[in-house]
Design a protein around this motif. Structure first.
Motif, PDB file in Angstrom:
ATOM      1  N   ARG A   1      40.008  96.589  57.908  1.00  0.00           N
ATOM      2  CA  ARG A   1      40.518  95.545  57.017  1.00  0.00           C
ATOM      3  C   ARG A   1      39.491  94.436  56.822  1.00  0.00           C
ATOM      4  O   ARG A   1      39.266  93.966  55.702  1.00  0.00           O
ATOM      5  CB  ARG A   1      41.822  94.971  57.563  1.00  0.00           C
ATOM      6  CG  ARG A   1      42.418  93.928  56.607  1.00  0.00           C
ATOM      7  CD  ARG A   1      43.698  93.309  57.129  1.00  0.00           C
ATOM      8  NE  ARG A   1      44.164  92.342  56.158  1.00  0.00           N
ATOM      9  CZ  ARG A   1      44.981  92.632  55.153  1.00  0.00           C
ATOM     10  NH1 ARG A   1      45.435  93.859  55.011  1.00  0.00           N
ATOM     11  NH2 ARG A   1      45.347  91.691  54.301  1.00  0.00           N
ATOM     12  N   GLN A   2      38.849  94.017  57.898  1.00  0.00           N
ATOM     13  CA  GLN A   2      37.825  92.979  57.807  1.00  0.00           C
ATOM     14  C   GLN A   2      36.683  93.415  56.899  1.00  0.00           C
ATOM     15  O   GLN A   2      36.177  92.634  56.084  1.00  0.00           O
ATOM     16  CB  GLN A   2      37.293  92.666  59.206  1.00  0.00           C
ATOM     17  CG  GLN A   2      36.201  91.614  59.234  1.00  0.00           C
ATOM     18  CD  GLN A   2      35.627  91.427  60.643  1.00  0.00           C
ATOM     19  OE1 GLN A   2      35.967  92.181  61.563  1.00  0.00           O
ATOM     20  NE2 GLN A   2      34.774  90.443  60.790  1.00  0.00           N
TER      21      GLN A   2
ATOM     22  N   GLU B   1      36.860  95.590  54.416  1.00  0.00           N
ATOM     23  CA  GLU B   1      37.307  95.643  53.029  1.00  0.00           C
ATOM     24  C   GLU B   1      37.527  94.251  52.440  1.00  0.00           C
ATOM     25  O   GLU B   1      37.374  94.053  51.231  1.00  0.00           O
ATOM     26  CB  GLU B   1      38.565  96.503  52.914  1.00  0.00           C
ATOM     27  CG  GLU B   1      38.286  97.962  53.214  1.00  0.00           C
ATOM     28  CD  GLU B   1      39.292  98.921  52.610  1.00  0.00           C
ATOM     29  OE1 GLU B   1      40.317  98.456  52.065  1.00  0.00           O
ATOM     30  OE2 GLU B   1      39.046 100.145  52.681  1.00  0.00           O
ATOM     31  N   GLU B   2      37.880  93.282  53.258  1.00  0.00           N
ATOM     32  CA  GLU B   2      38.007  91.911  52.764  1.00  0.00           C
ATOM     33  C   GLU B   2      36.668  91.384  52.255  1.00  0.00           C
ATOM     34  O   GLU B   2      36.618  90.577  51.327  1.00  0.00           O
ATOM     35  CB  GLU B   2      38.558  90.999  53.860  1.00  0.00           C
ATOM     36  CG  GLU B   2      40.054  91.200  54.107  1.00  0.00           C
ATOM     37  CD  GLU B   2      40.573  90.408  55.283  1.00  0.00           C
ATOM     38  OE1 GLU B   2      39.742  89.921  56.098  1.00  0.00           O
ATOM     39  OE2 GLU B   2      41.810  90.271  55.418  1.00  0.00           O
ATOM     40  N   ARG B   3      35.585  91.869  52.877  1.00  0.00           N
ATOM     41  CA  ARG B   3      34.239  91.480  52.411  1.00  0.00           C
ATOM     42  C   ARG B   3      33.745  92.396  51.300  1.00  0.00           C
ATOM     43  O   ARG B   3      32.958  91.981  50.453  1.00  0.00           O
ATOM     44  CB  ARG B   3      33.247  91.509  53.574  1.00  0.00           C
ATOM     45  CG  ARG B   3      33.586  90.546  54.696  1.00  0.00           C
ATOM     46  CD  ARG B   3      32.366  90.286  55.581  1.00  0.00           C
ATOM     47  NE  ARG B   3      31.786  91.510  56.108  1.00  0.00           N
ATOM     48  CZ  ARG B   3      32.147  92.088  57.249  1.00  0.00           C
ATOM     49  NH1 ARG B   3      33.125  91.579  57.968  1.00  0.00           N
ATOM     50  NH2 ARG B   3      31.547  93.188  57.659  1.00  0.00           N
TER      51      ARG B   3
ATOM     52  N   SER C   1      36.942  88.969  44.939  1.00  0.00           N
ATOM     53  CA  SER C   1      38.211  88.254  44.861  1.00  0.00           C
ATOM     54  C   SER C   1      38.807  88.391  43.463  1.00  0.00           C
ATOM     55  O   SER C   1      38.118  88.706  42.490  1.00  0.00           O
ATOM     56  CB  SER C   1      38.016  86.775  45.198  1.00  0.00           C
ATOM     57  OG  SER C   1      37.322  86.119  44.146  1.00  0.00           O
TER      58      SER C   1
ATOM     59  N   GLY D   1      39.610  91.241  47.725  1.00  0.00           N
ATOM     60  CA  GLY D   1      39.400  90.780  49.085  1.00  0.00           C
ATOM     61  C   GLY D   1      40.361  89.699  49.535  1.00  0.00           C
ATOM     62  O   GLY D   1      40.681  89.612  50.727  1.00  0.00           O
ATOM     63  N   ASP D   2      40.855  88.897  48.594  1.00  0.00           N
ATOM     64  CA  ASP D   2      41.745  87.796  48.945  1.00  0.00           C
ATOM     65  C   ASP D   2      43.219  88.156  48.817  1.00  0.00           C
ATOM     66  O   ASP D   2      44.078  87.308  49.047  1.00  0.00           O
ATOM     67  CB  ASP D   2      41.428  86.570  48.092  1.00  0.00           C
ATOM     68  CG  ASP D   2      41.485  86.851  46.597  1.00  0.00           C
ATOM     69  OD1 ASP D   2      41.387  88.028  46.202  1.00  0.00           O
ATOM     70  OD2 ASP D   2      41.617  85.888  45.819  1.00  0.00           O
ATOM     71  N   ARG D   3      43.525  89.402  48.431  1.00  0.00           N
ATOM     72  CA  ARG D   3      44.923  89.854  48.345  1.00  0.00           C
ATOM     73  C   ARG D   3      45.000  91.331  48.705  1.00  0.00           C
ATOM     74  O   ARG D   3      45.603  92.136  48.008  1.00  0.00           O
ATOM     75  CB  ARG D   3      45.507  89.574  46.961  1.00  0.00           C
ATOM     76  CG  ARG D   3      44.629  90.019  45.797  1.00  0.00           C
ATOM     77  CD  ARG D   3      45.276  89.736  44.455  1.00  0.00           C
ATOM     78  NE  ARG D   3      46.459  90.558  44.260  1.00  0.00           N
ATOM     79  CZ  ARG D   3      47.514  90.176  43.571  1.00  0.00           C
ATOM     80  NH1 ARG D   3      47.559  88.981  43.024  1.00  0.00           N
ATOM     81  NH2 ARG D   3      48.552  90.980  43.410  1.00  0.00           N
ATOM     82  N   LEU D   4      44.381  91.659  49.822  1.00  0.00           N
ATOM     83  CA  LEU D   4      44.237  93.052  50.220  1.00  0.00           C
ATOM     84  C   LEU D   4      45.562  93.637  50.682  1.00  0.00           C
ATOM     85  O   LEU D   4      46.291  93.035  51.467  1.00  0.00           O
ATOM     86  CB  LEU D   4      43.203  93.154  51.343  1.00  0.00           C
ATOM     87  CG  LEU D   4      42.623  94.534  51.648  1.00  0.00           C
ATOM     88  CD1 LEU D   4      41.843  95.068  50.457  1.00  0.00           C
ATOM     89  CD2 LEU D   4      41.722  94.465  52.877  1.00  0.00           C
TER      90      LEU D   4
END
Length: 257
Positions: free
Chosen positions: A161-162, A164-166, A170, A145-148
């Protein structure tokens, strides 16, 4: 988010076509698995969250030992048993928090784009420590999530994208929980391969909705996104392959001192 997707409800139907890989991509993954595993052969392998078994026979051929594909979705498992048979491959219903294998029974575990679905990741890491022999390795293929990574299809589905970040854990979360479960972090291998031969072929693959992110989008968003995607694809006359990358985290189980 991402942990309650039911692959037996809908996703299984288009998964094989939507996640199909060509021979060149399979060869790239074979090379990645081989260089990040122990050099010893044969190896007993766990394909955890094997889905429809697209990599299970590959692992059997590559490492020369038995491979057990473990999958929680019965319909996905049924496809694996039918379409991806191999003399050294077997398939078992089970999940990452309760792996149906004996202690110290495996040399290698592959977790291919599945770890974000696991509700209790700590328990899964502990289970992997139980079933692997000391020195056994985990190859964890995932996004974080922190390096998508940027995906082409994100352009047409703005909230993807939002989501998948969640959805994805991480990098630090994953490395930390494996360290707590008795694993050494060996390293990260960035693998890039062709996922479609052209933009049009890519749009066709995406249309199978085999990506769980779609389960969190509204139907009107999906309809609008596919309309834009196919319109753009129809105007693209090129044959430029679409390539995507994924990270392979490598962990090795510490010997008991």
């Amino acid at each position: 988010m991402g942990q309650d997707v039911d692959y037996s409800a809908r996703l299984y139907a288009g998964y094989t076509e939507g996640r199909a890989l060509g021979e060149s991509a399979i060869e790239i993954w074979r090379s990645a698995f081989s260089r990040n595993a122990s050099s010893e052969r044969p190896l007993t392998v766990l394909d955890l969250g094997c889905g429809t078994g697209r990599f299970t026979p590959v692992l059997a051929d590559l490492f020369g030992g038995p491979v057990v594909g473990v999958e929680p979705a019965q319909r996905m498992l049924s496809i694996a048993e039918t379409k991806n048979q191999h003399p050294e491959a077997s398939y078992v219903l089970g999940d990452a928090e309760n792996i149906p294998l004996d202690d110290n029974s495996c040399d290698l575990a592959l977790l291919f784009l599945m770890f974000h679905h696991v509700p209790n990741r700590d328990a899964a890491a502990q289970e992997l420590a139980r079933v692997l022999r000391p020195g056994g390795r985990v190859l964890l293929v995932s996004s974080f999530g922190d390096r998508l990574e940027e995906r082409l299809w994100f352009q047409f589905f703005p909230r993807a994208r939002q989501i998948e970040e969640r959805m994805f854990p991480s990098f630090d979360e994953v490395t930390g929980l494996f360290a707590d479960s008795g694993f050494n972090y060996i390293g990260l291998d960035r693998v890039e391969c062709e996922v479609a031969s052209s933009f049009r072929a890519y749009a066709d693959k995406i249309s199978h909705r085999a990506i769980p992110t779609f389960e969190y989008l509204e139907e009107d968003e999906i309809e609008t996104g596919f309309s834009l995607l196919h319109d753009a694809a129809s105007k693209d006359a090129g044959q430029v392959p679409v390539r995507e990358s994924a990270d392979v985290l490598v962990f090795e189980l510490r010997a008991i001192s």
